[in-house]
Design an enzyme around this catalytic site. Structure first.
Site, PDB file in Angstrom:
ATOM      1  N   ASN A 293      -9.945   9.700  -7.077  1.00 12.75           N
ATOM      2  CA  ASN A 293      -9.140   9.321  -6.150  1.00 12.75           C
ATOM      3  C   ASN A 293     -10.235   9.198  -4.739  1.00 12.75           C
ATOM      4  O   ASN A 293     -10.636  10.067  -4.081  1.00 12.75           O
ATOM      5  CB  ASN A 293      -8.088  10.039  -5.469  1.00 12.75           C
ATOM      6  CG  ASN A 293      -7.132   9.628  -4.347  1.00 12.75           C
ATOM      7  OD1 ASN A 293      -7.665   8.553  -3.791  1.00 12.75           O
ATOM      8  ND2 ASN A 293      -6.185  10.423  -4.001  1.00 12.75           N
TER       9      ASN A 293
ATOM     10  N   HIS B  32      -0.598   2.154  -0.750  1.00 16.69           N
ATOM     11  CA  HIS B  32      -0.155   3.493  -1.133  1.00 16.69           C
ATOM     12  C   HIS B  32       0.965   3.422  -2.168  1.00 16.69           C
ATOM     13  O   HIS B  32       1.999   4.306  -2.416  1.00 16.69           O
ATOM     14  CB  HIS B  32       0.539   4.320   0.011  1.00 16.69           C
ATOM     15  CG  HIS B  32      -0.162   4.655   1.213  1.00 16.69           C
ATOM     16  ND1 HIS B  32      -0.101   4.305   2.447  1.00 16.69           N
ATOM     17  CD2 HIS B  32      -1.555   5.220   1.129  1.00 16.69           C
ATOM     18  CE1 HIS B  32      -0.981   4.831   3.312  1.00 16.69           C
ATOM     19  NE2 HIS B  32      -1.766   5.465   2.419  1.00 16.69           N
TER      20      HIS B  32
ATOM     21  N   ARG C 249      -6.355   4.240  12.507  1.00 16.76           N
ATOM     22  CA  ARG C 249      -6.030   2.926  12.611  1.00 16.76           C
ATOM     23  C   ARG C 249      -4.593   2.903  13.588  1.00 16.76           C
ATOM     24  O   ARG C 249      -3.669   3.696  13.325  1.00 16.76           O
ATOM     25  CB  ARG C 249      -5.540   2.363  11.437  1.00 16.76           C
ATOM     26  CG  ARG C 249      -6.891   1.898  10.413  1.00 16.76           C
ATOM     27  CD  ARG C 249      -6.529   1.951   8.958  1.00 16.76           C
ATOM     28  NE  ARG C 249      -6.641   2.760   8.271  1.00 16.76           N
ATOM     29  CZ  ARG C 249      -6.479   3.183   6.975  1.00 16.76           C
ATOM     30  NH1 ARG C 249      -5.731   2.198   6.417  1.00 16.76           N
ATOM     31  NH2 ARG C 249      -6.265   4.426   6.381  1.00 16.76           N
TER      32      ARG C 249
END
Ligand code: ADP
Length: 602
Positions: free
Chosen positions: A7, A172, A233
């Site tokens: 990941n 996601h 962000r």
């Protein structure tokens, strides 16, 4: 199966070795803060500082070598599953990774520069270190392939949207899919019965409306910049602000990219992207941190309300990710004043909620709340492994489902009783040598000699029982030997075929027609035909995988009859060309296409 799940985040690589059956992690390790002074490799209690000069490529190599050193010969790995953030419109399900798919993915990288570039670097390193294993990409965007048009399109001119592939992809996906499954399991139902608002609040953050198992709205857009406030962000922003910054600050695309991806969000508001520190400082009275928590939670709450409206109601609100799982304050703020939706938080349960390997899901809603509010442990590495395993298993299942044995027919003849009488004497009965796979058919002990204009072939096996018409099946090579030009035909189609002289122990006769080269064909029952999705007389392709002489046969005709046993028949020339030994029984695999293409693998 042992799955190595990799990941790759924006500044970290997490690696887990997962047993897909017990769903236990056999090994966990990670490198965090890549490119920063604090960069280090962590495995259990062990922390090894690596320094800021380490690149993603170095980090990936370091992790994989460490993993191999730790596991040694002890644990075999069956497949490597890679999380890849942006799969664009093309990669909507887990996909095997090779140079071709990686090149296609390279082109998508600018849409998710924070993640895709590093993930693809990591994939390439892993493919070098573990070249013999299958590498499967699992895409964050894939779960959102079901977004309806109204959620997918932006209000921009069609020409621009088409030219640049501008649309919402959403991210996601692996995490949101895991949430949908986990909450359904917890509530003893299926995702198809639930409307879930899934809030993934980690360093990156997004909300997804999952209506009866399908993603129908999600807060991240064409890139992972849209939507919630995140670690670095800022999420939703008036696009006019960007124009102002370009004019007033003379910012170009790269400068805006840097601002929006790395210097905004919690970090932009407070100087840190760590929610723990923000909560601590807020408690001490830091105004910027208080503002950050207020803005952050307000944005999430706004999306929860909006997505309940999108789905016409909501049954579950779920929190996951580092912040979602751990921050009681954020969850409290996000769910305030949602009682109009039927969602009421139990403050004590919220404060006391602890998520760990034993307790992977906790209900923090008031007992009387119609909507369940759940905290779900994110296990991205496990979810990635699950998806990759599912791909491999479905590949195997497809292969098994589509196997067809191959039988090789040497030259032979089916004769009528009248012809048998001439060759073997009146009333002659064939002797069964062995039964064939097709019901009632047998190879006889008896053989004959074929005599053509150019040459003769002896020892040609007879098949029984006798038929109404004589039929002699020879190969192309036999044609040359005999000097006969036999057309390629299916059995029984004997019009305009040449004849031949046949010699038996008691006589010789010349049949006027009946010599053919058998058309390659598959016998199958109606049940088999249904399974393969083909019909009688369909023309299919058959791939023979024979270690060194792989060959795909076209023009294979399907013969369906209740008396038929599944088997493909090739003649000796064909079998030799494909490296199949005589009587070799291969296993065929269909490429499930409308045309009924059938492939074989061993
Ligand atoms: P990533 O998106 O990189 O996988 P995570 O899901 O691990 O990130 O989430 C990281 C975020 O979770 C960070 O902002 C971190 O501060 C926050 N976090 C972790 N533990 C806690 C905690 N106990 N309380 C509040 N925030 C937390």
């Amino acid at each position: 199966m042992h799955v190595l799940s990799i990941n790759c985040g924006s500044s970290s690589i997490k690696l887990a070795l997962v047993d897909s059956v017990s769903r236990r992690r056999l090994l966990d390790m990670r490198i965090e803060e890549i490119g920063k002074p604090g960069c280090s490799l962590k495995r259990g209690e062990m922390i090894r500082p690596l320094g800021p000069q380490i690149t993603f490529t170095d980090a990936a190599r370091e992790l994989l070598h460490e993993m191999l050193a730790v596991t040694g010969e002890q644990i075999s790995i069956d497949l490597v599953a890679h999380r890849i953030v942006h799969g664009g419109g093309r990669f909507v399900r887990p996909t095997r990774l090779d140079e071709r798919t990686l090149t296609e993915l390279d082109a998508l990288s600018q849409l998710a520069p924070l993640h895709n570039l590093s993930a693809l670097e990591t994939v390439r390193v892993a493919m070098k270190v573990l070249p013999e294993l299958p590498h499967i990409g699992v895409f964050d965007t894939a779960f959102h392939a079901t977004l309806p048009t109204r959620a997918r399109e932006y209000a921009l001119p069609e020409e621009l949207r088409r030219k640049h592939g501008i649309r919402r992809f959403g991210f996601h996906g692996t995490s949101h899919a895991h949430v949908a499954d986990a909450v359904a399991r917890h509530l003893k139902t299926t995702p198809q019965h639930l409307r879930v608002v899934s809030c993934h609040l980690g360093n990156g953050a997004s909300v997804t409306a999952i209506e009866y198992g399908r993603s129908v709205e999600t807060s991240m857009g064409m890139t992972p910049l849209e939507g919630l406030i995140m670690g670095t962000r800022g999420g939703d922003l008036d696009p006019g602000i960007l124009l102002e910054l370009m004019r007033r600050e003379h910012m170009d695309a790269d400068a805006l990219d840097e601002l929006l991806n790395r210097r905004s969000g919690l970090y932009g508001l407070t100087g840190t992207n760590d929610m723990r520190e923000i909560e601590r400082r807020a408690a001490e009275g830091d105004e910027s941190c208080r503002l950050a928590i207020t803005l952050y939670s307000h944005r999430v709450r706004k999306y929860i309300g909006a997505y309940a409206a999108v789905m016409g109601g909501v049954d579950v609100i779920a929190f996951t990710g580092g912040v979602g799982e751990n921050s009681a304050i954020v969850r409290h703020r996000c769910t305030q004043r949602l009682d109009f939706l039927g969602a009421v938080l139990d403050e004590d349960r919220n404060r006391d909620a602890r998520i760990d390997d034993e307790h992977t899901i906790v209900d923090i809603a008031d007992t009387h709340s119609r909507v369940r509010i759940l905290v779900v442990k994110a296990d991205e590495e496990l979810a990635i492994a699950d998806e990759a395993c599912a791909l491999l298993e479905s590949e195997h299942a497809t292969r098994d489902r589509l196997r067809i044995p191959v039988a090789v027919s040497a030259r032979h003849a089916h004769l009528s009783q009248a012809t048998l009488d001439k060759l073997f004497g009146p009333g002659y009965r064939l002797t069964v040598r062995n039964m064939l796979s097709q019901t009632g058919q047998y190879a006889a002990e008896e053989t004959v000699t074929l005599i053509g204009p150019r040459g003769r072939i002896s020892g040609v096996r007879l098949m029984g029982p006798p038929r109404d018409h004589d039929q002699v099946e020879i190969s192309r090579t036999d044609e040359f030997v005999l000097g006969v030009d036999a057309p390629v035909r299916i059995s029984g189609d004997l019009a305009n075929t040449p004849g031949i002289t046949i010699e038996g122990p008691k006589g010789t006769t010349t049949i006027p027609n009946g010599v053919i080269t058998a058309r390659r064909h598959i016998h199958m029952s109606p049940e088999d035909a249904r399974r393969f999705g083909v019909r009688d007389n369909d023309i299919v392709e058959v791939r023979i995988d024979s270690e060194g002489r792989d060959l795909t046969f076209g023009d294979v005709i399907v013969r369906v009859d209740p008396s038929f046993t599944l088997e493909m028949h090739l003649d000796t020339d064909e079998a030799n060309a494909a490296g199949i030994k005589r009587e070799h029984v291969g296993e065929l695999v269909e490429r499930a296409e409308v045309t009924g293409a059938i492939e074989r693998t061993r």
